[in-house]
Design a protein around this motif. Structure first.
Motif, short mmCIF file in Angstrom:
data_model
loop_
_atom_site.label_atom_id
_atom_site.label_comp_id
_atom_site.label_asym_id
_atom_site.label_seq_id
_atom_site.Cartn_x
_atom_site.Cartn_y
_atom_site.Cartn_z
N GLY A 50 0.79 -1.22 0.00
CA GLY A 50 0.00 0.00 0.00
C GLY A 50 0.82 1.27 0.00
N ILE A 51 2.06 1.20 -0.49
CA ILE A 51 2.90 2.39 -0.59
C ILE A 51 2.40 3.25 -1.75
N ASP A 52 2.22 4.54 -1.50
CA ASP A 52 1.65 5.41 -2.53
C ASP A 52 2.63 5.68 -3.67
N HIS A 53 3.90 5.85 -3.34
CA HIS A 53 4.89 6.08 -4.41
C HIS A 53 6.23 5.52 -4.01
N VAL A 54 6.86 4.80 -4.93
CA VAL A 54 8.21 4.27 -4.76
C VAL A 54 9.11 4.97 -5.77
N ALA A 55 10.07 5.74 -5.29
CA ALA A 55 11.06 6.40 -6.14
C ALA A 55 12.37 5.63 -6.05
N ILE A 56 12.91 5.25 -7.21
CA ILE A 56 14.10 4.38 -7.24
C ILE A 56 15.23 5.10 -7.98
N SER A 57 16.37 5.16 -7.33
CA SER A 57 17.51 5.93 -7.83
C SER A 57 18.72 5.02 -7.99
N ALA A 58 19.54 5.27 -9.00
CA ALA A 58 20.81 4.59 -9.17
C ALA A 58 21.93 5.49 -8.68
N THR A 59 22.85 4.93 -7.88
CA THR A 59 24.00 5.72 -7.43
C THR A 59 24.94 6.05 -8.58
N HIS A 60 24.84 5.28 -9.68
CA HIS A 60 25.66 5.47 -10.86
C HIS A 60 27.11 5.00 -10.65
N THR A 61 27.30 4.02 -9.76
CA THR A 61 28.65 3.50 -9.57
C THR A 61 29.18 2.91 -10.87
N HIS A 62 30.44 3.15 -11.13
CA HIS A 62 31.12 2.62 -12.31
C HIS A 62 31.93 1.37 -11.98
N GLN A 63 31.52 0.69 -10.89
CA GLN A 63 32.28 -0.48 -10.46
C GLN A 63 31.36 -1.66 -10.13
N ASN A 94 40.25 -0.61 -12.33
CA ASN A 94 39.76 -1.46 -11.26
C ASN A 94 38.90 -2.59 -11.81
N THR A 95 39.07 -3.80 -11.29
CA THR A 95 38.23 -4.93 -11.69
C THR A 95 37.55 -5.59 -10.49
N LEU A 96 37.50 -4.89 -9.37
CA LEU A 96 36.81 -5.39 -8.19
C LEU A 96 35.46 -4.69 -8.04
N ILE A 97 34.42 -5.46 -7.80
CA ILE A 97 33.09 -4.90 -7.60
C ILE A 97 33.12 -3.97 -6.39
N SER A 98 32.48 -2.80 -6.53
CA SER A 98 32.48 -1.82 -5.44
C SER A 98 31.37 -0.80 -5.66
N SER A 99 30.90 -0.24 -4.58
CA SER A 99 30.01 0.92 -4.69
C SER A 99 30.81 2.21 -4.77
N ASP A 100 32.14 2.08 -4.93
CA ASP A 100 33.04 3.20 -5.14
C ASP A 100 33.00 4.16 -3.95
N VAL A 101 33.07 5.45 -4.19
CA VAL A 101 33.19 6.42 -3.09
C VAL A 101 32.01 6.36 -2.14
N ALA A 102 30.85 5.93 -2.63
CA ALA A 102 29.68 5.83 -1.76
C ALA A 102 29.89 4.84 -0.63
N HIS A 103 30.72 3.82 -0.85
CA HIS A 103 30.99 2.84 0.21
C HIS A 103 31.63 3.52 1.41
N TRP A 104 32.69 4.29 1.18
CA TRP A 104 33.40 4.93 2.29
C TRP A 104 32.54 6.03 2.91
N LEU A 105 31.76 6.73 2.11
CA LEU A 105 30.86 7.76 2.64
C LEU A 105 29.83 7.14 3.58
N ARG A 106 29.15 6.10 3.12
CA ARG A 106 28.10 5.48 3.94
C ARG A 106 28.68 4.81 5.17
N ASP A 107 29.79 4.09 4.98
CA ASP A 107 30.41 3.40 6.11
C ASP A 107 30.86 4.38 7.18
N GLY A 108 31.41 5.51 6.77
CA GLY A 108 31.83 6.52 7.73
C GLY A 108 30.67 7.11 8.50
#
Length: 579
Positions: free
Chosen positions: A176-189, A296-310
């Motif tokens: 019953g959620i009225d609106h679901v907005a879905i975003s891509a972080t645009h990670t290149h990894q 880089n050939t390792l899967i990663s959320s890139d800079v967002a990983h360190w931002l969120r983890d911090g």
């Protein structure tokens, strides 16, 4: 996005187009294509009305007056890379790409002939993942007040098409959620979810199985967040990187003239009512997550990983002190990243002043940027950060779907080669796809969301920040950086640039924060300003015009942004009283 598919254009234009043969719904309330209403003596279009909205429509009459409840969750969507995954085994020049002509080799570990790689999106073709540096995620925040319920979802992927978003919405329709907005972080990894980063330009990098995993992970994150709804307060904060030592270029830069970028980090932290327990923290900041570079050939959320983890777990501060994180689920939602906003010409330094090199230690370099951004967010949420906390927040949204004409010949080729997996509309697939005569439209979507003091505007692609902010007076150009480079062979004519109001200026008058959510509710490539939209004289869209005009080659077409802008401006101007 990369420039795609030039060599086989003439062959591909004769391919069968049956996969796009969905006539679809009418583009708008007039039943004609965008821009056609009221021309040639036809009737004027009816009044603008969103497709759906809350509060004010049947079933969601109120978006305030109740108790604000919030839940947050994170679900991993990391691709599986194990001893049965084909990987690059010999990389002669160390560029991370499989180039057999240069002597590169791959390890065939799945028993299937040919290199079946986990193809990473965002730079060139043939970049196969060899392992995982950090998990990639579907992260969700669900908010409810009175009759209105909204979910915000962030996916660690390069982009996510609207049809895939609609499938996720269907998967959670029972909530019953009225609106679901879905975003891509645009990670290149992370693995290609769009289709144009396969082993070669004529081969898709998309995996149906992986895209299904992303859908299921997103749906599960929404369910988990919804299940944990509880009364919450909301804390608003902001960081202006222009005010930090060293200025904006310590953390983000711009590649395309005019140099205009959004220097603000916007923050909403949801805290369980009556406690100091963080439920979730929404962070909006504009940058390409490509700090780990194309080698880089390792899967990663890139800079967002360190931002969120911090933000969640804490970081080291400028004086070497440990700054505690706030816990909960940190959700990064990207902003206006068009014109290659990202790790360009940065002066990255440790807190102690040690200059770092991306080439020498890309993980330390990227982690330093992400950790310092996390510190600034935590600082803004602290007692001296100037934040504001409210016991509740009114919620609302309005959304609109419409058609955008695909004029880009490179995209035509990708459609006919079935690199993309989405339906086209309003063309004859039994005839040749001919630019300007018989070409598909894509059904896309824009949304405006209200969360208390903040208004959030979505863009279905990579919006150039000047379209959001203006900034032709240099207000959003970093100190010491010319707004137009002296050696630009084809500089933009700022005298032709549009004047205000810009997109942010059109937000509701009492909004204390205005967020731009890029790559949200669809992914259509770059959204380029009309005054500086230039195509190559020969092979338009396939080649780029002189100067800084790469983005045009990866846009839906010259009419793309004008069509989207008209819908956004109408949506921002509309109120339920008009409905």
């Amino acid at each position: 996005m990369q420039r795609i598919l030039m060599v086989f254009a003439l062959i591909a234009l004769g391919c069968d187009g049956d996969t796009m043969a969905d006539a679809g719904p009418p583009p708008d309330d007039t039943g004609v294509a965008p821009g056609d209403a009221g021309v040639d003596g036809g009737p004027p279009p009816p009044p603008f009305v969103p497709d759906s909205y809350c509060p004010g429509s049947a079933g969601c009459e109120a978006g305030a007056g109740g108790t604000l409840e919030v839940g947050a969750a994170a679900v991993t969507i990391t691709p599986i890379i194990d001893d049965t995954t084909d990987i690059l085994s010999v990389d002669t020049d160390g560029d991370g790409e499989f180039e057999p002509g240069d002597g590169d080799e791959f390890a065939d570990r799945d028993g299937v002939p040919g290199f079946q790689g986990v193809w990473i999106a965002g730079f060139g073709n043939a970049r196969a993942a060899s392992g995982v540096n950090d998990d990639v995620w579907a992260r969700a925040v669900v908010m409810q007040n009175a009759d209105t319920t909204i979910a915000l979802v962030s996916l660690d992927v390069i982009g996510w098409f609207k049809p895939d978003m609609d499938v996720i919405r269907e998967m959670v329709a029972d909530l019953g959620i009225d609106h679901v907005a879905i975003s891509a972080t645009h990670t290149h990894q992370n693995r290609d979810t769009i289709g144009i980063w396969g082993i070669a330009q004529d081969s898709t990098g998309r995996s149906d199985a992986y895209n299904q995993r992303v859908r299921e992970g997103a749906a599960q994150a929404i369910r988990d967040a919804h299940e944990t709804l509880r009364p919450a307060n909301v804390q608003y904060a902001a960081v202006d990187l222009r005010e930090k030592p060293g200025g904006v270029t310590r953390w983000v830069g711009d590649l395309r003239d005019p140099v205009i970028l959004d220097p603000e980090i916007r923050v909403m932290r949801f805290v369980e009512a009556g406690t100091e327990t963080t439920i979730g923290t929404l962070v909006n900041f504009a940058t390409h997550p490509e700090y780990l570079d194309d080698r880089n050939t390792l899967i990663s959320s890139d800079v967002a990983h360190w931002l969120r983890d911090g933000i969640e777990s804490g970081v080291d501060g400028p004086g070497g002190e440990r700054v505690d994180g706030v816990g909960g689920v940190a959700v990064f939602m990207n902003g206006a990243v068009g014109s290659q906003i990202g790790p360009n010409g940065l002066d990255v330094q440790t807190w102690a002043g040690e200059a770092l090199s991306q080439r020498d230690d890309v993980y330390r370099w990227t982690g330093t940027v992400g950790g310092q951004l996390a510190y600034f967010v935590l600082e803004s949420l602290g007692p001296d950060g100037g934040s504001t906390t409210d016991e509740t927040a009114a919620l609302g949204y309005r959304t609109r779907t419409f058609f955008v004409d695909v004029q880009n010949v490179g995209f035509h080729i990708a459609i006919l080669q079935q690199l993309f997996d989405r339906p086209g509309h309003n063309w004859d697939p039994d005839d040749l796809l001919i630019a300007g005569e018989n070409e598909p439209d894509l059904l896309t979507e824009v949304t405006v969301l209200d969360i208390g003091r903040a208004q959030l505007i979505t863009a279905p692609g990579e919006l150039d920040p000047q379209l959001f902010l203006g900034g032709y007076d240099g207000a959003y150009t970093p100190d010491g950086v010319p707004i137009i480079a002296a050696d630009n062979e084809n500089p933009p004519d700022l005298d032709a640039a549009p004047g205000p109001p810009y997109l942010r200026d059109r937000a509701r008058a009492d909004a204390e924060q205005v967020w731009l959510l890029g790559q949200t509710n669809d992914y259509l490539g770059y959204l380029v300003p009309e005054y500086n939209y230039q195509l190559a004289e020969t092979a338009p869209y396939l080649d780029q015009a002189p100067g800084d005009h790469y983005e045009e080659t990866n846009s839906v077409g010259v009419d793309g942004w004008p069509t989207i802008r008209r819908e956004l401006e109408a949506l921002l101007a509309w109120s339920p009283d008009e409905g």
